[in-house]
Motif scaffolding. Structure first.
Motif, short mmCIF file in Angstrom:
data_model
loop_
_atom_site.label_atom_id
_atom_site.label_comp_id
_atom_site.label_asym_id
_atom_site.label_seq_id
_atom_site.Cartn_x
_atom_site.Cartn_y
_atom_site.Cartn_z
N LEU A 27 59.25 -23.80 -29.69
CA LEU A 27 58.95 -25.14 -29.18
C LEU A 27 57.57 -25.61 -29.57
O LEU A 27 57.33 -26.83 -29.64
CB LEU A 27 59.11 -25.16 -27.65
CG LEU A 27 60.52 -24.90 -27.11
CD1 LEU A 27 60.53 -25.06 -25.59
CD2 LEU A 27 61.55 -25.82 -27.75
N THR A 28 56.65 -24.68 -29.83
CA THR A 28 55.28 -25.09 -30.18
C THR A 28 55.21 -25.72 -31.57
O THR A 28 54.23 -26.39 -31.89
CB THR A 28 54.31 -23.90 -30.10
OG1 THR A 28 54.67 -22.93 -31.09
CG2 THR A 28 54.36 -23.26 -28.72
N PRO B 261 58.95 -23.53 -20.42
CA PRO B 261 58.57 -24.68 -21.24
C PRO B 261 59.79 -25.42 -21.76
O PRO B 261 60.78 -24.80 -22.18
CB PRO B 261 57.78 -24.03 -22.39
CG PRO B 261 58.24 -22.62 -22.45
CD PRO B 261 58.61 -22.24 -21.05
N VAL B 262 59.75 -26.74 -21.73
CA VAL B 262 60.82 -27.57 -22.26
C VAL B 262 60.19 -28.74 -23.00
O VAL B 262 59.01 -29.06 -22.82
CB VAL B 262 61.77 -28.09 -21.16
CG1 VAL B 262 62.33 -26.95 -20.33
CG2 VAL B 262 61.07 -29.10 -20.27
N LEU B 263 61.00 -29.38 -23.81
CA LEU B 263 60.60 -30.62 -24.47
C LEU B 263 61.54 -31.73 -24.03
O LEU B 263 62.76 -31.56 -24.05
CB LEU B 263 60.65 -30.47 -25.99
CG LEU B 263 59.71 -29.41 -26.59
CD1 LEU B 263 59.95 -29.28 -28.08
CD2 LEU B 263 58.25 -29.74 -26.30
N TYR C 112 49.30 -23.06 -21.51
CA TYR C 112 50.18 -22.41 -20.54
C TYR C 112 51.27 -21.60 -21.24
O TYR C 112 51.59 -20.48 -20.84
CB TYR C 112 50.83 -23.45 -19.62
CG TYR C 112 51.53 -22.83 -18.43
CD1 TYR C 112 50.87 -22.67 -17.22
CD2 TYR C 112 52.85 -22.37 -18.52
CE1 TYR C 112 51.49 -22.08 -16.13
CE2 TYR C 112 53.47 -21.78 -17.45
CZ TYR C 112 52.79 -21.63 -16.25
OH TYR C 112 53.40 -21.03 -15.19
N VAL C 113 51.81 -22.16 -22.31
CA VAL C 113 52.92 -21.50 -23.01
C VAL C 113 52.44 -20.29 -23.81
O VAL C 113 53.18 -19.31 -23.98
CB VAL C 113 53.62 -22.52 -23.94
CG1 VAL C 113 54.67 -21.86 -24.81
CG2 VAL C 113 54.25 -23.63 -23.11
N GLN C 114 51.21 -20.34 -24.29
CA GLN C 114 50.65 -19.26 -25.12
C GLN C 114 49.41 -18.67 -24.47
O GLN C 114 48.31 -18.71 -25.03
CB GLN C 114 50.32 -19.80 -26.51
CG GLN C 114 51.52 -20.36 -27.25
CD GLN C 114 51.13 -21.04 -28.56
OE1 GLN C 114 50.13 -21.74 -28.65
NE2 GLN C 114 51.92 -20.80 -29.60
N PRO C 115 49.53 -18.08 -23.29
CA PRO C 115 48.35 -17.56 -22.60
C PRO C 115 47.82 -16.28 -23.26
O PRO C 115 48.58 -15.51 -23.85
CB PRO C 115 48.87 -17.27 -21.19
CG PRO C 115 50.31 -16.93 -21.41
CD PRO C 115 50.76 -17.81 -22.56
N GLY C 116 46.54 -16.06 -23.12
CA GLY C 116 45.97 -14.82 -23.62
C GLY C 116 46.39 -13.62 -22.80
O GLY C 116 46.66 -12.54 -23.34
N ASN C 117 46.49 -13.81 -21.50
CA ASN C 117 46.95 -12.75 -20.59
C ASN C 117 48.09 -13.30 -19.75
O ASN C 117 48.06 -14.47 -19.32
CB ASN C 117 45.81 -12.30 -19.66
CG ASN C 117 44.62 -11.76 -20.44
OD1 ASN C 117 44.70 -10.72 -21.08
ND2 ASN C 117 43.50 -12.48 -20.39
#
Length: 582
Positions: A81-82, A179-181, A220-225
């Protein structure tokens, strides 16, 4: 999702006590499944059968690479989605929205058969005239468990007026924090047509928080932790929506400075602002066995443990009644390790991984193919999906989320098996009859192992294997022949042995496919797949081709006999000799 619509081993498989299919006075669905003892309902029973259950099958980086293979294999079903387009053209969007057509058969809603006027009202709500030449895509996050519907309505669509277990407008359930679009809006703005990573359809607008700032959504979708829910379900007592339930495989950002004496984690959750906008709030999650910092290690033992955490949970068509169906069960088990599986069983069957085809195989061949599988492989029939557990006392077992099976002890008036309702995740062996009376083992179309069909290191060679063709030795530069003890097969480089037998070899790198030609005979097979094609038909392979040290290695007997040669194995001391004769 469920599609609603010989020898001693063989003898053992057929020895079923049909009377055990129905035991009066026993209310637990698992208790009426034959050939299953209480000890089999514990994950350790199956884990202890494995030689190395805690061996890591893939590192995190390899799983991410595998996910990219899924995207390439199913480009119209599974999405990153990104990297989804920022806009969609009018024709493209209309095609997505109209991909599911109104039913032609009778359907019931609220106890009444619906007519053409009802569907005309739904078409109006789909707001097709509101689609512009170019349509902006808006990111969002789910704030609660919600549903994707076929059309913009919460009305049930039933084949029978009271058959509420199968609402045919229900596509799938979606977890919180997903996550949605947003691709389109209904006429009344109460529904959004959305795309998740593996599904699209209509979702209630009230269940989404709309991200006005794409970067906040991306963070939010690609958090580090992040924290991953590894229990079946985790109910939150804190946060924006107390009582919210996070299910297996859900990933949420983790604030590393939020731990309180190691007893809790502070996670981030999406919430709706006054205008439906995305607001990030925090909640406390108890530290324990039901959560993991990062995804679980991908091991056979962990696959089995995750599956058994859902044992006994009620079935839910498309996620109805807060349940799962057969393919969602498999999906959530593998989400715990970070796999991006497609949603439905037939899609998972076509996805990336090692495929073992059962189509066209007789009973004995099916048992051989089952013996070649590792526990955790998904098993597929035309209407169902199961997770393979292994073999015990001549029977082959699986764990699966199933509605009902056949009950030959209580047949229908026409003589067909009656219906034995389970509606749960159960353990059963594959001799269990389906509703049509066919045993599951005979209904299998394929199996799928989430693994690569290549090896980065050369397998250990306990045997020195010499290969002769018509009495002349064959040398294999770069990678020698070897005996793979796990497969009980001698492997050789395909090009060298094929050319020694008078054939030509083509390598199709993009498809990972080998084409071997000899005269009019054309043989094709793919790395990692346990079948080969010849003359327009597929045939099972007991061991798949692998890549070792940049050489494609194939079972010697398979390629030799496929090219018309005879093969003789001779044991000699600590080694062996293979004589091939044309």
């Amino acid at each position: 999702m469920l599609l609603k619509t010989r020898g001693p081993v063989l003898a053992a498989l057929l020895l079923i006590s049909l009377g055990a299919l129905f035991m009066p006075g026993r209310s637990n669905a698992q208790e009426i499944v034959p050939n299953v003892t209480q000890e089999m309902l514990a994950p350790d029973f199956w884990i202890n059968k494995l030689p190395d259950p805690d061996s890591l099958l893939m590192e995190r980086e390899t799983i991410e690479s595998f996910n990219r293979d899924i995207l390439r294999t199913l480009p119209d079903l599974v999405y990153d989605l990104t990297s989804y387009p920022a806009t969609l053209g009018r024709n493209q969007l209309i095609k997505l929205i109209k991909q599911r057509t109104f039913p032609e058969e009778d359907r019931y809603s609220k106890g009444v058969k619906v007519g053409q006027a009802y569907y005309e009202g739904l078409l109006l709500q789909m707001n097709l005239p509101g689609i512009e030449e170019q349509n902006s895509i808006t990111p969002a996050l789910t704030v609660r468990r919600t549903n994707i519907r076929t059309f913009p309505t919460a009305d049930e669509s039933l084949e029978e007026p009271e058959d509420h277990d199968f609402d045919l407008f229900q596509e799938t359930a979606i977890s919180p924090a997903e996550p949605v679009l947003i691709l389109h809006r209904s006429l009344d703005n109460q529904w959004y047509f959305v795309q998740t990573y593996n599904y699209n359809g209509w979702m209630p607008a009230a269940d989404l928080a709309v991200a006005g700032n794409r970067q906040i959504w991306l963070d939010y979708v690609q958090p580090g932790n992040y924290l991953v829910i590894t229990g079946n379900r985790l109910k939150l007592g804190h946060g924006p929506y107390p009582g919210m339930e996070l299910t297996m495989g859900v990933k949420v950002p983790l604030r590393m400075d939020g731990a309180a004496s190691g007893r809790t984690y502070t996670i981030e959750l999406p919430a709706r602002g006054n205008e439906g906008e995305l607001v990030i709030e925090t909640a406390l999650v108890p530290a324990g066995e039901g959560v993991s910092v990062g995804y679980l290690p991908y091991t056979r033992a962990n696959i089995i443990r995750q599956a058994f955490k859902i044992l006994g949970e009620p079935y839910g068509w498309g996620g109805l009644s807060n349940g799962r169906d057969c393919s969602a069960f498999v999906q959530d088990v593998y989400k715990s390790f970070g796999f991006m599986l497609p949603r439905n069983s037939d899609e998972q069957e076509r996805s990336a991984g090692v495929t073992v085809k059962f189509t066209g195989a007789d009973r004995n061949q099916r048992l051989v193919l089952l013996d070649s599988l590792e526990p955790g492989a998904s098993l597929h029939t035309p209407t169902h999906e199961l997770l393979y557990l292994g073999r015990h006392e001549g029977l082959y077992y699986a764990i699966h989320d199933v509605t009902s099976v056949g009950d030959p002890v209580h047949p229908n008036p026409d003589g067909s098996p009656g219906r034995l309702t389970l509606n749960k995740v159960v353990v059963s062996d594959l001799s269990l009859p389906r509703r049509n009376g066919q045993q599951f083992v005979d209904a299998l179309t394929s199996a799928k192992q989430l693994d690569y069909g290549s090896k980065s290191l050369e397998p250990g060679r306990d045997y020195d294997v010499e290969v002769y063709v018509n009495g002349s030795p064959v040398s294999f530069p770069g990678q020698g022949s070897y005996l793979d003890k796990s497969a009980c097969r001698v492997f050789v480089p395909v090009r060298t042995i094929s050319e020694a037998l008078g054939a030509y070899v083509d390598w199709l790198a993009e498809e990972q496919k080998v084409v071997v030609r000899k005269g009019e005979n054309v043989i094709t097979f793919t790395i990692g797949q346990k079948y080969f094609s010849e003359g327009g038909r597929d045939y099972p392979l007991e061991a798949s081709a692998v890549i070792v040290n940049s050489r494609t290695m194939v079972p010697l007997r398979f390629i030799s006999e496929a090219l018309g040669a005879g093969v003789v194995w001779k044991q000699e001391g600590n080694g062996g000799v293979v004589d091939i004769s044309l």
